[in-house]
Motif scaffolding. Structure first.
Motif, short mmCIF file in Angstrom:
data_model
loop_
_atom_site.label_atom_id
_atom_site.label_comp_id
_atom_site.label_asym_id
_atom_site.label_seq_id
_atom_site.Cartn_x
_atom_site.Cartn_y
_atom_site.Cartn_z
N SER A 99 21.25 0.46 -19.25
CA SER A 99 20.82 -0.76 -20.28
C SER A 99 18.98 -0.42 -20.02
CB SER A 99 20.99 -1.74 -20.14
OG SER A 99 21.78 -1.91 -18.67
N LEU A 101 15.85 -2.58 -21.55
CA LEU A 101 15.46 -4.60 -21.87
C LEU A 101 14.39 -4.69 -22.61
CD1 LEU A 101 16.26 -7.75 -20.20
CD2 LEU A 101 13.98 -7.51 -21.18
N ASN A 103 12.16 -7.61 -25.35
CA ASN A 103 12.14 -8.67 -25.41
C ASN A 103 11.13 -8.96 -26.71
OD1 ASN A 103 10.91 -9.95 -22.81
ND2 ASN A 103 10.23 -7.40 -22.82
N VAL A 137 14.16 -12.40 -18.08
CA VAL A 137 13.87 -11.43 -18.17
C VAL A 137 14.10 -10.85 -17.01
CG1 VAL A 137 12.49 -9.07 -18.00
CG2 VAL A 137 12.11 -11.03 -19.73
N LYS A 140 18.34 -11.13 -16.17
CA LYS A 140 19.28 -10.18 -17.42
C LYS A 140 18.90 -8.56 -16.98
CE LYS A 140 20.81 -13.10 -20.89
NZ LYS A 140 20.78 -13.03 -21.99
N SER A 141 17.88 -8.53 -16.56
CA SER A 141 17.35 -7.42 -16.34
C SER A 141 17.86 -6.57 -14.80
CB SER A 141 15.44 -6.90 -15.76
OG SER A 141 15.34 -7.41 -14.77
N GLN A 142 19.25 -7.20 -13.71
CA GLN A 142 18.93 -6.42 -12.69
C GLN A 142 19.80 -4.62 -13.24
OE1 GLN A 142 20.19 -8.72 -10.19
NE2 GLN A 142 18.60 -10.82 -11.02
N ALA A 144 19.25 -3.25 -15.79
CA ALA A 144 18.24 -2.21 -16.72
C ALA A 144 18.04 -1.67 -15.89
CB ALA A 144 17.63 -3.65 -17.55
N ILE A 147 12.93 -1.85 -18.42
CA ILE A 147 12.14 -2.86 -19.44
C ILE A 147 11.01 -2.49 -20.46
CG2 ILE A 147 10.19 -5.75 -20.10
CD1 ILE A 147 12.39 -5.99 -17.36
N LEU A 168 6.55 -8.49 -14.31
CA LEU A 168 7.18 -7.50 -14.14
C LEU A 168 6.90 -6.71 -12.99
CD1 LEU A 168 8.39 -7.95 -17.49
CD2 LEU A 168 9.58 -8.78 -15.53
N PHE A 172 10.03 -5.95 -10.70
CA PHE A 172 11.40 -5.01 -11.45
C PHE A 172 10.71 -3.59 -10.64
CE2 PHE A 172 12.79 -2.37 -14.56
CZ PHE A 172 14.12 -2.72 -14.99
N VAL A 176 8.80 -0.10 -16.19
CA VAL A 176 7.86 -0.79 -17.19
C VAL A 176 7.40 -0.46 -17.83
CG1 VAL A 176 6.93 -2.92 -16.88
CG2 VAL A 176 8.52 -2.97 -15.33
#
Ligand code: PLP
Length: 362
Positions: A99, A101, A103, A137, A140-142, A144, A147, A168, A172, A176
């Motif tokens: 997936s 993510l 915004n 973010v 929920k981005s675990q 993803a 981003i 981020l 993350f 990104v």
């Protein structure tokens, strides 16, 4: 300063892409301009476009590297940023499993490209100021792989705060993407100078906006060389046509772009001041871009009226937290004047109607 993020590109890329043996043009290895070209089955008679373009766009990348003060090996060029968005998703996300993510509200192509590739889209709403909700973010981005951050954001027009993006990048350890399609209109240097600090950072820019060359379809991406190599492996061999490479090189010699940006920003201020005078206007969001997000009291009526008068704006009212909003691009002064004249007309008509309706109710 480099971050200590635990980033391993080989674990992120789809395994089939990692193994992929790319199509190779014989000319990728060769830079002798006088060589006899008998490798690509072209017609040898000398017309301007009989040869395939340079698959690695070396001359153009060198010119961009010089202007952006970025090493050539950190640059990737695409058939518009849209191609690069698609390639990033294809390189990193396994269809039906991975997936991205986003915004929201934001630029629509991230979701479209994900859908085309059967990649799930996790959506997190921007906050009341249209800034990123970092805790949500991160939570929920675990799952993803990528981003996407758009700054200045389309359609909300605002820059995303630098410290939020850094947060981020540092927390993350997958990709990104910071899409800076509108950065030349903002009073901000953006993230280009940070690609060296963050191996997971991809910065997108484009020739389509401030450069006034949407017609040639040329997007630029800046990132660590390992990611450039992955994208180069999976792009179509000749993704930037010879016509477009030439047009871009010519455009880079022209520095009138800064005076055009200045004119657009002046026009943006003028539009804001005129729109503020209208009763039909509810709110104008602050803009760091070449467009305005404007909330109208009756946006549908405004949209239809403008359309009838030959002015097309973008209805964004169905986007999260964009109730009643139209997105209006800053045009040339005469175009903006026409827009305001027509809106004033409508404003007057609606105000008179309101007055009439109020009178009737007494
Ligand atoms: C935020 C954003 N990114 C990328 C693009 C597309 O850029 P390109 O024309 O380079 O494909 C757009 C186009 O409107 C955009 O708004």
């Amino acid at each position: 300063m480099k971050t200590k993020i635990n980033f391993d590109i080989n674990k992120l890329v789809r395994p089939n892409i990692l193994k992929l043996k790319p199509y190779q043009s014989a000319r990728e290895q060769m830079s002798d301009k006088n060589a006899i070209l008998l490798d690509a089955n072209e017609n040898p008679f000398p017309v301007e476009y009989n040869r395939y373009p340079d698959p690695l766009q070396r001359e153009l990348k060198m010119k961009i590297a010089e202007q952006k003060k970025t090493p050539v090996e950190n640059i990737f060029l695409g058939n518009g940023s849209d191609e690069i968005i698609d390639l990033l998703i294809r390189a990193f996300c396994i269809p039906g499993k991975d997936s991205i993510l986003i915004n929201v509200p934001t630029y629509g192509m991230y979701e479209v490209c994900a859908n085309m590739n059967d990649v799930k889209v996790i959506k997190v709403e921007l906050d009341d100021e249209f800034q990123i909700d970092i805790p949500t973010v991160l939570k929920k981005s675990q799952q993803a792989k990528i981003i996407f951050i758009c700054s200045p954001n389309n359609p909300t027009a605002n820059l995303i705060q630098q410290d939020l993006i850094v947060d981020l990048l540092e927390n993350f350890n997958r990709i990104v993407v910071v899409d800076e399609a509108y950065i030349d209109f903002a009073n901000d240097a953006g993230f280009l100078s940070k690609i060296d600090n963050y191996p997971n950072l991809v910065v997108l820019q484009t020739f389509s906006k401030a450069r006034a060359m949407a017609g040639i379809r040329l997007g630029m991406a800046f990132m660590n060389a390992e990611i450039v190599n992955i994208l180069t492996k999976i792009k179509y061999p000749y993704n930037i046509s010879l016509l477009n490479q030439k047009a871009a090189l010519k455009a880079l010699e022209d520095d009138s772009v800064s005076s055009e940006i200045k004119a657009i920003l002046q026009q943006r201020d003028w539009l804001i001041s005129e729109l503020q005078k209208l009763k039909i206007v509810e709110k104008i969001w602050p803009s760091d871009a070449n467009f305005l997000l404007v909330q109208f009291k009756n946006h549908k009526q405004v949209f239809d009226f403008l359309k009838k008068e030959g002015i097309i704006v973008r209805d964004r009212s169905n986007e999260p937290n964009c109730n009643g909003c139209l997105r209006i691009t800053v045009g040339k002064s005469l175009e903006n004047l026409m827009l305001i004249t027509i809106l004033k007309h409508l404003d007057k008509r609606i105000s008179e109607y309101d007055f009439f309706e109020i009178q009737k109710s007494y």
